[in-house]
Design an enzyme around this catalytic site. Structure first.
Site, mmCIF file in Angstrom:
data_model
loop_
_atom_site.group_PDB
_atom_site.id
_atom_site.type_symbol
_atom_site.label_atom_id
_atom_site.label_comp_id
_atom_site.label_asym_id
_atom_site.label_seq_id
_atom_site.Cartn_x
_atom_site.Cartn_y
_atom_site.Cartn_z
ATOM 1 N N THR A 1 127.222 5.296 4.103
ATOM 2 C CA THR A 1 127.966 4.049 3.863
ATOM 3 C C THR A 1 128.101 3.210 5.128
ATOM 4 O OG1 THR A 1 129.226 5.150 2.137
ATOM 5 C CG2 THR A 1 130.131 3.077 2.982
ATOM 6 N N LYS B 1 129.295 10.611 21.790
ATOM 7 C CA LYS B 1 130.233 10.779 22.906
ATOM 8 C C LYS B 1 130.334 9.555 23.810
ATOM 9 C CE LYS B 1 130.084 15.831 22.905
ATOM 10 N NZ LYS B 1 131.380 16.433 22.728
ATOM 11 N N ASP C 1 118.415 16.371 22.268
ATOM 12 C CA ASP C 1 119.798 16.095 21.874
ATOM 13 C C ASP C 1 120.602 15.757 23.138
ATOM 14 O OD1 ASP C 1 122.454 16.170 21.175
ATOM 15 O OD2 ASP C 1 122.338 18.033 20.023
ATOM 16 N N PHE D 1 123.737 24.056 20.995
ATOM 17 C CA PHE D 1 124.771 23.510 20.104
ATOM 18 C C PHE D 1 124.326 22.125 19.661
ATOM 19 C CE2 PHE D 1 128.496 21.162 18.853
ATOM 20 C CZ PHE D 1 129.242 22.082 18.131
HETATM 21 C C1 LIG Z 1 124.730 18.606 22.412
HETATM 22 C C2 LIG Z 1 125.626 18.309 21.249
HETATM 23 N N1 LIG Z 1 125.075 17.978 20.069
HETATM 24 C C3 LIG Z 1 125.829 17.684 18.995
HETATM 25 C C4 LIG Z 1 127.201 17.722 19.072
HETATM 26 C C5 LIG Z 1 128.017 17.414 17.857
HETATM 27 O O1 LIG Z 1 128.700 16.224 18.024
HETATM 28 P P1 LIG Z 1 129.993 15.912 17.147
HETATM 29 O O2 LIG Z 1 131.053 16.859 17.579
HETATM 30 O O3 LIG Z 1 130.297 14.480 17.450
HETATM 31 O O4 LIG Z 1 129.615 16.105 15.725
HETATM 32 C C6 LIG Z 1 127.820 18.061 20.275
HETATM 33 C C7 LIG Z 1 129.290 18.120 20.376
HETATM 34 O O5 LIG Z 1 129.869 18.631 21.291
HETATM 35 C C8 LIG Z 1 127.013 18.357 21.406
HETATM 36 O O6 LIG Z 1 127.545 18.708 22.584
#
Ligand SMILES: Cc1ncc(COP(=O)(O)O)c(C=O)c1O
Length: 500
Positions: free
Chosen positions: A381, A357, A326, A217
């Site tokens: 922006t 987060k 990530d 994700f």
């Molecule tokens: C591993 C990971 N990457 C990206 C995201 C996307 O972040 P956002 O919800 O702030 O767009 C999340 C969100 O849960 C995540 O867990």
């Protein structure tokens, strides 16, 4: 995973003792002494089932304006403290999910309240600048004090952004720009590049790809979504790219009991990664970058070994692809190290590390060579928010002052011990307990039971989250002490015992 090893041995011997001394009794977690801050509450206090009447009323009101299908209940953030979230019906719940893992040091931490009430910080709160063109005087200092003070190994550059998706989206762009510059030998683009990109055609818009993993994700924006493969609901009806998707290892837990099987599974996935990279090059869509989470979170808390990640990092290097880790969900201390990738023990773990987060601001760290060569290529922006850097600098002070990473490791061991015990006690319901620090999860026998347990736990004053098909994930704040672990385990045990 050494911590899990120790905790499992501990848990098993403790479990044996409990069984020997009291074969028919329900497990009751040992109370740990309360060493908690004075701003935390003593425990949950429930007045209604959740959502209560006021929450239902507000959901109805908001439903006239927005889709409210995902809303759990409405919150009273003024009354929430430490590890406890209070709702608008006066219910106080132990928060083991923390706004999808995004509250680093609990609600209304006094250090943050003090910071926000300092008149010298008012202008940072009131005036949100377009950071890419008009940053405030203290911006270089604040970013050094906050984000750069926790920069991953080998990285001294950081680009702030708003949210996790926005961070990943721009990180992908940085990888593509880097890759094309390499292909052009760092020469300037020619006219054909500049005209073709205006009509979405190659060579200006090249056929490059990013390799991602099944179950991963990385967000819901268009580029990120092409690398997100956790649930169909996120992807349905949205056009996507033809980019390679590799299998993520499906490991057996506890990891230390299945080393041989897991190593085989990881080798299979790595082989597939290399095959896909070769295939996509042959197709004319070379892989410019590989993106991966250190623990697949939304997709079901799937772990892989440090060895797997080290090999993957080498594969990326060998094929000239950037390696993007990530850490949007894993970053910020929940695994017991500030970055989960620190567990891999590498000097050069990544080319890009994205975050959001618990870091309060989004963004990504990158190697020098991944800096875009011209202004406005990576741009929007706001490009972040300086007030969040201010908060983050203070959060980092609290983490250091209160040794919160050690606390996380300690609480994580207790949590894993407790989960192993509950799993042994309820084998028909629970399985596959796994975790690093307090970043833990457990599988439930099926989706419907998982969802029902989540609701029952909530009505007893514990907030948990789901992930994957049938897992429960634990994402407490860094101030979640052993005392809170035992509070959670006792309530969860009651929920399981009453489950029909
Ligand atoms: C591993 C990971 N990457 C990206 C995201 C996307 O972040 P956002 O919800 O702030 O767009 C999340 C969100 O849960 C995540 O867990």
């Amino acid at each position: 995973m050494a911590s899990c090893l120790i905790s499992r041995h501990f848990a098993l011997s403790l479990h044996r003792n409990v069984r020997l001394s009291a074969p028919a009794c329900r497990y009751v977690s040992k109370a740990a002494p309360k060493t908690q801050q004075d701003y935390d509450y003593n425990g949950p206090s429930m007045k209604t089932t959740v959502p209560g009447p006021r929450s239902q009323e507000l959901t109805k009101q908001l439903g006239e304006i927005q889709n409210v299908g995902a809303i759990n209940f409405f919150c009273n953030y003024e009354e929430s403290r430490g590890n406890f979230l209070v709702d608008v019906d006066g219910n106080r719940m132990l928060d083991v999910y923390t706004q999808i893992s995004s509250i680093p040091i609990g609600y209304n931490h006094p250090a943050l309240l003090k910071l926000m009430s300092n008149p010298n910080n008012l202008s940072t709160l009131v005036n949100r600048p377009a950071l890419g063109i008009l940053p405030p005087e203290n911006f270089p200092d604040k970013i050094t004090e906050s984000l750069l003070s926790v920069a991953p190994s080998g990285m001294s550059r950081v680009q702030t952004m708003a949210c996790g998706s926005c961070s990943n989206e721009n990180a992908y762009k940085a990888m593509f720009i880097w890759y094309r510059n390499k292909e052009r030998g760092n020469a300037a683009p020619v006219d054909d590049d500049l005209t073709s990109c205006m009509i979405n055609k190659s060579p200006g818009c090249p056929d490059l790809s990013i390799l991602s993993f099944m179950g991963g994700f990385h967000g819901r924006t268009l580029g990120c979504l092409a690398t997100t493969h956790s649930k169909a609901i996120h992807k349905l009806d949205i056009p996507s790219f033809d980019w390679p998707i590799a299998p993520f290892p499906r490991l057996q837990y506890p990891l230390e009991e299945f080393t041989r099987e897991n190593a085989q599974e990881e080798a299979r996935c790595l082989e597939e990664v290399e095959d896909l990279i070769v295939k996509w090059r042959q197709k004319g869509r070379p892989v410019a970058g590989i993106v991966i989470e250190p623990i697949q979170a939304e997709g079901g808390d799937n772990h892989a070994s440090p060895d797997f990640f080290r090999n993957l990092r080498n594969i990326a290097r060998k094929h000239g692809a950037a390696f993007h880790v990530d850490e949007v969900q894993t970053g910020g201390g929940a695994t017991g190290k500030f970055w989960a990738h620190e567990h891999w023990g590498m000097d050069d773990p990544a080319d890009i590390v994205s975050f959001s987060k618990k870091l309060l601001t989004g963004g990504y760290y990158h190697k020098d060579e991944l800096q875009a060569d011209k202004p406005y290529r990576i741009f929007n922006t706001w490009m972040g928010d300086p007030s969040k850097n201010l908060l983050l600098a203070e959060v980092l002070n609290v983490i250091r002052r209160e040794n919160l990473l050690e606390e996380v490791t300690r609480s994580g061991k207790s949590l894993m011990n407790g989960l192993y015990e509950l799993q042994a006690q309820y084998p028909g319901i629970l399985s596959r307990a796994r975790g690093q620090g307090t970043f833990c999860a457990i599988d439930i026998c099926d989706d419907a039971t998982r969802n029902s347990l989540l609701l029952k736990a909530r009505d007893k004053g514990v907030l948990l989250g789901g992930c994957g098909d049938k897992s429960i994930r634990f994402r407490p704040a860094l101030i979640f002490k052993e005392y809170h672990v035992h509070m959670f385990l006792n309530i969860f045990n009651d929920v399981l015992a009453q489950h029909k």
